[in-house]
Write an enzyme that holds these catalytic residues in place. Structure first.
Site, PDB file in Angstrom:
ATOM      1  N   GLY A 105      -3.735  -1.727  10.415  1.00 63.42           N
ATOM      2  CA  GLY A 105      -3.483  -1.759  11.850  1.00 63.42           C
ATOM      3  C   GLY A 105      -2.041  -1.403  12.170  1.00 63.42           C
ATOM      4  O   GLY A 105      -1.551  -1.737  13.245  1.00 63.42           O
ATOM      5  N   ALA A 106      -1.362  -0.743  11.221  1.00 60.15           N
ATOM      6  CA  ALA A 106       0.086  -0.519  11.348  1.00 60.15           C
ATOM      7  C   ALA A 106       0.422   0.962  11.406  1.00 60.15           C
ATOM      8  O   ALA A 106      -0.460   1.829  11.432  1.00 60.15           O
ATOM      9  CB  ALA A 106       0.799  -1.172  10.159  1.00 60.15           C
ATOM     10  N   TYR A 127      -1.135   4.598  13.136  1.00 61.79           N
ATOM     11  CA  TYR A 127      -2.444   5.223  12.948  1.00 61.79           C
ATOM     12  C   TYR A 127      -3.409   4.685  14.014  1.00 61.79           C
ATOM     13  O   TYR A 127      -2.995   3.961  14.911  1.00 61.79           O
ATOM     14  CB  TYR A 127      -2.928   5.011  11.511  1.00 61.79           C
ATOM     15  CG  TYR A 127      -1.979   5.655  10.536  1.00 61.79           C
ATOM     16  CD1 TYR A 127      -1.808   7.039  10.535  1.00 61.79           C
ATOM     17  CD2 TYR A 127      -1.203   4.897   9.663  1.00 61.79           C
ATOM     18  CE1 TYR A 127      -0.902   7.649   9.675  1.00 61.79           C
ATOM     19  CE2 TYR A 127      -0.296   5.501   8.799  1.00 61.79           C
ATOM     20  CZ  TYR A 127      -0.153   6.881   8.813  1.00 61.79           C
ATOM     21  OH  TYR A 127       0.746   7.488   7.976  1.00 61.79           O
ATOM     22  N   PRO A 170       0.836  -1.208   0.000  1.00 59.52           N
ATOM     23  CA  PRO A 170       0.000   0.000   0.000  1.00 59.52           C
ATOM     24  C   PRO A 170       0.868   1.253   0.000  1.00 59.52           C
ATOM     25  O   PRO A 170       1.795   1.362   0.799  1.00 59.52           O
ATOM     26  CB  PRO A 170      -0.787  -0.125   1.310  1.00 59.52           C
ATOM     27  CG  PRO A 170       0.016  -1.048   2.172  1.00 59.52           C
ATOM     28  CD  PRO A 170       0.749  -1.971   1.253  1.00 59.52           C
ATOM     29  N   LEU A 171       0.569   2.185  -0.886  1.00 57.88           N
ATOM     30  CA  LEU A 171       1.412   3.374  -1.050  1.00 57.88           C
ATOM     31  C   LEU A 171       0.538   4.608  -1.226  1.00 57.88           C
ATOM     32  O   LEU A 171      -0.105   4.789  -2.268  1.00 57.88           O
ATOM     33  CB  LEU A 171       2.313   3.203  -2.287  1.00 57.88           C
ATOM     34  CG  LEU A 171       3.363   2.089  -2.153  1.00 57.88           C
ATOM     35  CD1 LEU A 171       3.844   1.630  -3.519  1.00 57.88           C
ATOM     36  CD2 LEU A 171       4.533   2.546  -1.280  1.00 57.88           C
ATOM     37  N   THR A 172       0.505   5.440  -0.214  1.00 58.47           N
ATOM     38  CA  THR A 172      -0.264   6.684  -0.272  1.00 58.47           C
ATOM     39  C   THR A 172       0.310   7.605  -1.331  1.00 58.47           C
ATOM     40  O   THR A 172       1.514   7.844  -1.358  1.00 58.47           O
ATOM     41  CB  THR A 172      -0.243   7.358   1.111  1.00 58.47           C
ATOM     42  OG1 THR A 172      -1.068   6.586   1.973  1.00 58.47           O
ATOM     43  CG2 THR A 172      -0.767   8.788   1.057  1.00 58.47           C
ATOM     44  N   ARG A 216       8.407   1.019  -2.559  1.00 57.68           N
ATOM     45  CA  ARG A 216       9.018   2.085  -3.353  1.00 57.68           C
ATOM     46  C   ARG A 216       9.435   1.650  -4.767  1.00 57.68           C
ATOM     47  O   ARG A 216       9.200   2.409  -5.722  1.00 57.68           O
ATOM     48  CB  ARG A 216      10.178   2.708  -2.568  1.00 57.68           C
ATOM     49  CG  ARG A 216       9.670   3.552  -1.408  1.00 57.68           C
ATOM     50  CD  ARG A 216      10.715   3.801  -0.349  1.00 57.68           C
ATOM     51  NE  ARG A 216      10.976   2.598   0.431  1.00 57.68           N
ATOM     52  CZ  ARG A 216      11.707   2.572   1.540  1.00 57.68           C
ATOM     53  NH1 ARG A 216      12.252   3.686   1.985  1.00 57.68           N
ATOM     54  NH2 ARG A 216      11.894   1.439   2.196  1.00 57.68           N
ATOM     55  N   ARG A 237      -2.673  -5.512   8.462  1.00 54.82           N
ATOM     56  CA  ARG A 237      -1.284  -5.059   8.537  1.00 54.82           C
ATOM     57  C   ARG A 237      -0.986  -4.597   9.955  1.00 54.82           C
ATOM     58  O   ARG A 237      -1.772  -3.843  10.551  1.00 54.82           O
ATOM     59  CB  ARG A 237      -1.040  -3.920   7.551  1.00 54.82           C
ATOM     60  CG  ARG A 237       0.445  -3.707   7.312  1.00 54.82           C
ATOM     61  CD  ARG A 237       0.741  -2.781   6.172  1.00 54.82           C
ATOM     62  NE  ARG A 237       1.966  -3.202   5.504  1.00 54.82           N
ATOM     63  CZ  ARG A 237       2.739  -2.405   4.796  1.00 54.82           C
ATOM     64  NH1 ARG A 237       2.429  -1.137   4.635  1.00 54.82           N
ATOM     65  NH2 ARG A 237       3.841  -2.867   4.240  1.00 54.82           N
TER      66      ARG A 237
HETATM   67  C1  FNR Z   1       4.196   3.965   2.291  1.00 54.73           C
HETATM   68  N1  FNR Z   1       3.789   2.929   3.137  1.00 54.73           N
HETATM   69  C2  FNR Z   1       2.455   2.769   3.416  1.00 54.73           C
HETATM   70  N2  FNR Z   1       2.045   1.760   4.227  1.00 54.73           N
HETATM   71  C3  FNR Z   1       0.733   1.532   4.449  1.00 54.73           C
HETATM   72  O1  FNR Z   1       0.402   0.586   5.169  1.00 54.73           O
HETATM   73  N3  FNR Z   1      -0.210   2.335   3.858  1.00 54.73           N
HETATM   74  C4  FNR Z   1       0.116   3.378   3.057  1.00 54.73           C
HETATM   75  O2  FNR Z   1      -0.769   4.066   2.518  1.00 54.73           O
HETATM   76  C5  FNR Z   1       1.493   3.637   2.844  1.00 54.73           C
HETATM   77  N4  FNR Z   1       1.912   4.694   2.091  1.00 54.73           N
HETATM   78  C6  FNR Z   1       3.234   4.851   1.767  1.00 54.73           C
HETATM   79  C7  FNR Z   1       3.616   5.877   0.894  1.00 54.73           C
HETATM   80  C8  FNR Z   1       4.942   6.008   0.523  1.00 54.73           C
HETATM   81  C9  FNR Z   1       5.323   7.083  -0.429  1.00 54.73           C
HETATM   82  C10 FNR Z   1       5.907   5.120   1.040  1.00 54.73           C
HETATM   83  C11 FNR Z   1       7.349   5.221   0.621  1.00 54.73           C
HETATM   84  C12 FNR Z   1       5.534   4.122   1.917  1.00 54.73           C
HETATM   85  C13 FNR Z   1       4.753   1.888   3.547  1.00 54.73           C
HETATM   86  C14 FNR Z   1       4.914   0.867   2.420  1.00 54.73           C
HETATM   87  O3  FNR Z   1       3.736   0.087   2.260  1.00 54.73           O
HETATM   88  C15 FNR Z   1       6.080  -0.122   2.693  1.00 54.73           C
HETATM   89  O4  FNR Z   1       5.831  -0.833   3.871  1.00 54.73           O
HETATM   90  C16 FNR Z   1       7.409   0.598   2.816  1.00 54.73           C
HETATM   91  O5  FNR Z   1       7.607   1.484   1.736  1.00 54.73           O
HETATM   92  C17 FNR Z   1       8.587  -0.409   2.865  1.00 54.73           C
HETATM   93  O6  FNR Z   1       8.633  -1.189   1.706  1.00 54.73           O
HETATM   94  P1  FNR Z   1       9.682  -0.866   0.517  1.00 54.73           P
HETATM   95  O7  FNR Z   1       9.333   0.464  -0.056  1.00 54.73           O
HETATM   96  O8  FNR Z   1      11.049  -0.860   1.139  1.00 54.73           O
HETATM   97  O9  FNR Z   1       9.507  -1.993  -0.458  1.00 54.73           O
END
Ligand code: FNR
Length: 350
Positions: free
Chosen positions: A179-180, A183, A27-29, A320, A230
């Protein structure tokens, strides 16, 4: 080459859900929803381009306006938002992928600018310390949140269940409870943020109650086996670590074995070993939880495959690198070089 054999195998998640490979898009915001927090056509195209992942987990998606803490994060609580997500899930499915919605309330990682001047809610009135300013604001500092009442707890739990139901209506293959990462749900699971003395704090059983009741409510409204979770047993962002936190997760993780979840997913930026956990956060989760485990936090395809081969996890989530490489899966398969991620890439959905 053996690591490719490990990754490119189908996986049965249960509930008639088979993933075509073991690579999960984390998940990536992205803060790219429109001003009504509706997913856009550009977001449908972005997720659609990544449909060759075994599973996509959507960016964190709000269960209600109360939950917002960042600009333009999508929601799942209005019909327009549900319809916007329908466009996304259709695109992913047309391209042969699967997608879960990560559902979210930011708790104290919010600001009164999102709540008509009212303070954000959290288990206890404990501010985030030393975090700098609220994202996309010039100089607003995080505030001391107000204590969520038991009535509000019930309302928020119900909103999680409604959002989960809305996610299924929007065509998602399942949901992931966020759940991570400190938050709202995670704030109940850590001693620094949960100083309550009622039935939601003070003992490990009470601290786990908020989450477990949410799972129960969601289980009542969406089909069995479509719920992922999570967790961040090791506090690492926006949260002070307390040695006693491990006791909460020693209690919670074995209990989760009875809940029929699709999986438990590590929430970490870097899944490194911790002495008090006896290994990485993923290894610690694996020790207590018998179902499917997704590792995440700084993995490459190769190190992720090694974690799977060692038995630490069943699936590997990649964050990422997926932002930088829409064709991540194809590049891994063909052993092509990846474009390296940098934060400037967050300005655009490619
Ligand atoms: C995240 N991460 C994240 N985690 C999550 O649970 N919900 C989310 O919306 C987000 N948003 C988010 C945005 C951005 C820009 C980053 C870089 C990270 C955390 C992500 O899911 C992940 O756990 C971490 O980025 C570590 O994994 P990588 O990037 O090393 O593969």
């Amino acid at each position: 080459m053996s690591y490719l054999n490990t990754l490119f195998h189908s996986v049965d998640l249960g509930a008639n859900l088979t993933l075509k490979n073991r690579i999960v898009m984390a998940p990536l915001t992205r803060s790219m929803a429109d001003d009504d927090l509706v997913p856009t056509e550009a977001m449908a195209a972005y997720y659609g381009r990544r449909a060759d992942a075994g599973l996509i987990i959507s960016e964190a998606t709000l269960i209600s306006q109360d939950g917002q803490g960042y600009p333009n994060t999508p929601g799942l609580y209005t019909q327009a938002q549900i319809d916007g997500w329908k466009n996304v899930t259709q695109r992913v499915h047309q391209n042969g992928g699967k997608i879960f919605a990560q559902i979210w309330h930011t708790g104290r990682v919010s600001h009164s600018i999102y709540h008509n001047g009212e303070l954000p809610m959290a288990p206890s009135a404990v501010p985030i310390v030393g975090h700098g300013h609220v994202p996309r604001t010039e100089n607003l500092e995080y505030e001391t949140p107000r204590v969520i009442t038991v009535d509000e707890i019930k309302r928020v739990q119900n909103q999680f269940a409604i959002a989960a139901k809305n996610a299924i209506e929007a065509g998602f293959d399942g949901i992931e409870i966020h759940g991570a990462n400190s938050y709202l749900i995670d704030e109940f699971l850590h001693w620094d943020t949960n100083r309550r003395e009622d039935e939601y704090g003070g003992t490990v059983e009470n601290m786990a109650r908020f989450l477990l009741e949410i799972i129960d409510q969601i289980k009542a409204v969406i089909p069995e086996g479509k719920i992922g979770l999570r967790l961040s047993p090791q506090a690492y962002i926006n949260l002070e670590h307390d040695e006693r936190d491990k006791e909460v997760f020693d209690y919670l993780l074995p209990l989760l074995n009875q809940y029929g979840l699709a999986y438990v997913h590590t929430g970490m930026f870097s899944d490194t070993p911790y002495e008090h956990l006896g290994g990485t956060v993923t290894q610690y989760i694996r020790k207590h939880y018998r179902g499917t485990v997704i590792a995440s936090g700084g993995y490459s395809a190769e190190t992720g495959a090694t974690a799977i081969e060692k038995g630490d996890a069943d699936l590997i989530a990649i964050g990422r690198p997926f932002i930088a490489n829409p064709d991540y899966v194809e590049k891994v398969k063909q052993e092509k070089n990846l474009v390296e991620y940098n934060n400037e890439m967050l300005g655009e959905l490619i």
